[in-house]
Each structure stands twice: as C-alpha cells, then as structure tokens.
Design an enzyme around this catalytic site. Structure first.
Site, short mmCIF file in Angstrom:
data_model
loop_
_atom_site.label_atom_id
_atom_site.label_comp_id
_atom_site.label_asym_id
_atom_site.label_seq_id
_atom_site.Cartn_x
_atom_site.Cartn_y
_atom_site.Cartn_z
N LYS A 43 -1.18 -0.52 -2.94
CA LYS A 43 -0.07 -0.35 -1.99
C LYS A 43 0.95 -1.48 -2.18
CE LYS A 43 -2.76 -2.96 1.37
NZ LYS A 43 -3.94 -2.85 2.23
N ARG A 136 -6.73 -1.10 14.53
CA ARG A 136 -5.44 -0.70 13.97
C ARG A 136 -5.49 0.82 13.84
NH1 ARG A 136 -3.54 -3.28 8.24
NH2 ARG A 136 -5.31 -2.00 7.56
N TYR A 246 19.17 -29.33 1.17
CA TYR A 246 19.68 -29.05 2.52
C TYR A 246 18.92 -29.82 3.58
CZ TYR A 246 22.03 -24.91 0.59
OH TYR A 246 22.83 -24.05 -0.12
N MET A 294 17.42 -21.03 -1.76
CA MET A 294 17.27 -19.61 -2.07
C MET A 294 16.89 -19.38 -3.53
SD MET A 294 19.91 -16.47 -1.36
CE MET A 294 20.10 -16.82 0.37
C1 LIG Z 1 -5.18 -3.30 1.81
C2 LIG Z 1 -6.39 -2.58 2.20
C3 LIG Z 1 -7.57 -2.70 1.46
C4 LIG Z 1 -7.74 -3.65 0.29
O1 LIG Z 1 -8.00 -4.93 0.76
P1 LIG Z 1 -8.29 -6.14 -0.24
O2 LIG Z 1 -8.63 -7.26 0.64
O3 LIG Z 1 -7.01 -6.38 -0.99
O4 LIG Z 1 -9.36 -5.71 -1.15
C5 LIG Z 1 -8.65 -1.90 1.82
N1 LIG Z 1 -8.57 -1.07 2.88
C6 LIG Z 1 -7.46 -0.94 3.63
C7 LIG Z 1 -7.46 -0.03 4.79
C8 LIG Z 1 -6.34 -1.72 3.33
O5 LIG Z 1 -5.26 -1.62 4.09
#
Ligand SMILES: *Cc1c(COP(=O)(O)O)cnc(C)c1O
Length: 348
Positions: A43, A136, A246, A294
């Site tokens: 993802k 969640r 800065y 930046m």
């Molecule tokens: C991102 C995610 C994972 C992978 O987690 P890692 O710690 O990167 O292995 C697995 N399950 C869900 C639901 C996630 O959102």
C-alpha cells in the site's frame, strides 16, 4: 569523476536504491520463519519506496501469493502493471468504487455492513475483517458468512505486547472456528510473525520485506534493502560565531567546515532531525547542523575529505530507516512514506 547513480541527463541530486537480492532474501526469510506464503502489503506506493519498482521484484517470487493495497486506485495500478494475483483492498469499498472493483477483479476487505450493501448481489469475492482489539476497521460482534467470502483477517494493535496479542490471537481463533469451509486466514504483520499463529494460512507483511526490523528484538535475519544518497552542493569554512540556517538554531563555536547537501524535508528528511541526526560519508558521521530546509540540509563535515558533487548517505544498510526514525522521534514507516518522488529510484 563523480560516481554515476542514475545517469539522468538532467542531473541527479538524490537516489533511493532498492537492492533486489535483499528483497528476495527477506521474502524467503519471512516464508521460512512464518512457514506460510505471503500476502505482500504494498500500500501507499510500497511504503513510499515505489510500487513500480517493488512489485516487479515481488511478482517473480513464488512465496508471494497475493498483494494488499489500501485503496482501489492502488489496486488498479497493479492490474495495469499486468499483475494477475489476488489484490486485496484493505481499506474497504466505497459506493463509486464498485465498478472498478468488478472490472479489475480486485478483492475488497469487508469491514462494515455498509460494505456488504455496496457489494449487494454482485459476483465479487471478498475477505472479511474482524476487530479483535485494533479499534480501527473490522466487525466486533457481527459474524459474516457468505459463499463469496474467500478469506478472513484481523490485525494486531500492539505486537510488542505479548499478553494483549495472545488475547487477540485467541479471540480471532474463536471466529475462525465458526467457518466450516476452507478459506484464507491471516493475522500476522511483520511484527506479528513472531507469534507463528498455528491456525492462519498466510502472513500479511510489508515492512520486513525491506529489511527493516519492526521490533527491537526480532528473531528473523533480514537485510536492509533500501539506501538513499544525496549530493554535496557546496562546501565552505565558516568562522566561529556564524549562524547556520533558518532561525539561527545553530551557531558555530569554532571555525567549522560545513557541507550543503541536496536533501531537505521536501525529499523526506524530517525537520525534527534538525540539530540531531547525522549523514554519513565514507564511514564518517556528518552531524546535521541548524534547521533542515525544504531542499537542503547542512552538515558539519569535520575533517572528512568531501568534495562538491560527492554522494553522502542518508539511509543505508548500516544506517537504517529504523535508526533514523528513532532519532526523529517517529517510526520507520513514516520516514519511508515521506521519501518524495523527486528522489530518483533505482533497482540494483
Ligand atoms: C500495513 C498493514 C500490514 C503490514 O504491516 P507491516 O508492519 O508493514 O508488516 C498488515 N495488515 C494491515 C491491515 C495493514 O494495514
């Protein structure tokens, strides 16, 4: 002559390199340790590394059975790359996404009664997510059985907490037992694989693929697969009492040789590393001085024999995202996702 990294005509100021052999080794190690095939979580542009570069490596590996992404758009991208394996959409389904899910043969994860309503009577295979303590996505009390369910999943909220994780593992087992058909069952993320849950059929992992440890004590042998380097744009010697960057948060106490590096917070180096972290040049630590800006970061070069145009190391096998993240007060995931598209990608 400066060592060439990407041979771009327009020049190359920073490069993120992905080491194919390390990715392959890590996948094999995850498969060996977990004893199960992988659902590779790629993802968010493969955690910011670049899905265009990561997916072609993973699709060649027999240990990777499926892919998981956050949203339909990311899933469509995988199909357009010619990936034929199951693509899970972890983030559920929205009404306007149904057509694309059908057309591209994506597999949504149903976490809400509304998702079921959106799918309606369509011939779409899906996974169901249960909330066993993550708070969640996922069903808490409902049980979803439907012939189109091909998999079920849950997610550990605190893999470092063994007691709580065991509770989640038990709660999920009770749900798993209620399915009489053969379906995919997945729970363990990169950190979760340490529990070697006996009743799951797949592990669902992301971070560890890149060789980053998800826990301080991690029994898998991983090899960091990603490095980032950036060029030196300018070098000079400042007198004592000269402010840097800065806000003048750093003032030289003595004569100091500084280097200006072509890598700033727009490239992904978080401003919280100002006056904290360091970059590396041939084994020399170059402390970051003053505020990160930046597009540029200023370092104390000390006595290192650095020249304009040289490459300094931001992340490497020795200097992992995890280490940098600790110094920045964050997690490797966030640092990785912050690496911007301006940083060239290269697979070696
Ligand atoms: C991102 C995610 C994972 C992978 O987690 P890692 O710690 O990167 O292995 C697995 N399950 C869900 C639901 C996630 O959102």
């Amino acid at each position: 002559m400066v060592e060439g990294y990407c041979g771009a005509l327009l020049g190359c100021r920073s490069v993120l390199r992905i080491k194919r052999s390390a990715v392959e080794e890590n996948v094999r190690e995850l498969f060996r340790f977990g004893g199960k095939k992988l659902i590779a979580v790629i993802k968010s542009d493969a955690y910011g590394i670049g899905v265009k570069y990561v997916a072609p490596i993973l699709r060649e590996l027999p240990e990777v059975e499926s892919f998981a992404v956050a949203c339909v758009e990311e899933g469509v991208l995988l199909r357009e790359m010619g990936i034929k394996r199951e693509v899970l959409i972890l983030g559920g389904i929205l009404p306007e996404e149904l057509e694309a899910v059908k057309e591209y043969g994506l597999t949504p994860v149903v976490s809400d009664i509304e998702h079921l309503k959106i799918i309606g009577n369509e011939d779409i295979k899906f996974h169901v997510k249960y909330d066993t303590g993550m708070g969640r996505l996922g069903f808490v009390d409902e049980f979803v059985d439907d012939p189109r369910v091909v998999g079920i999943m849950s997610h550990l909220s605190t893999p470092a907490d063994e007691e709580f994780s065991r509770k989640q593992i038990e709660r999920f087992e009770a749900i798993v037992r209620r399915y009489s058909r053969k379906i995919k069952v997945h729970l363990e993320s990169s950190a979760g694989v340490i529990y070697r849950v006996p009743y799951t059929t797949h592990i669902r992992v992301g971070l560890a693929i890149y060789g980053e440890k998800p826990l301080k004590e991690y029994p898998l042998r991983l090899r960091p697969a990603v490095s980032i380097r950036a060029r030196v744009l300018s070098l000079k010697t400042l007198p004592a009492g000269h402010p840097i960057s800065y806000g003048r948060t750093f003032v030289t106490e003595r004569e100091m040789r500084i280097g200006v590096i072509a890598f700033g917070y727009a490239d992904g180096l978080m401003k919280s590393l100002s006056n904290r972290g360091y970059l590396l040049y041939e084994g020399n630590k170059l402390p970051i001085v003053g505020n990160i800006t930046m597009d540029m970061t200023i370092v104390d070069v000390g006595t290192a024999n650095v020249r304009v145009g040289d490459w300094v190391t931001v992340v490497s096998e020795e200097r992992t995202f995890g280490e940098l993240a600790r110094e920045a007060g964050t997690i490797p995931y966030e640092l990785m996702c912050n690496v911007s598209s301006r940083v060239k990608r290269e697979v070696t």
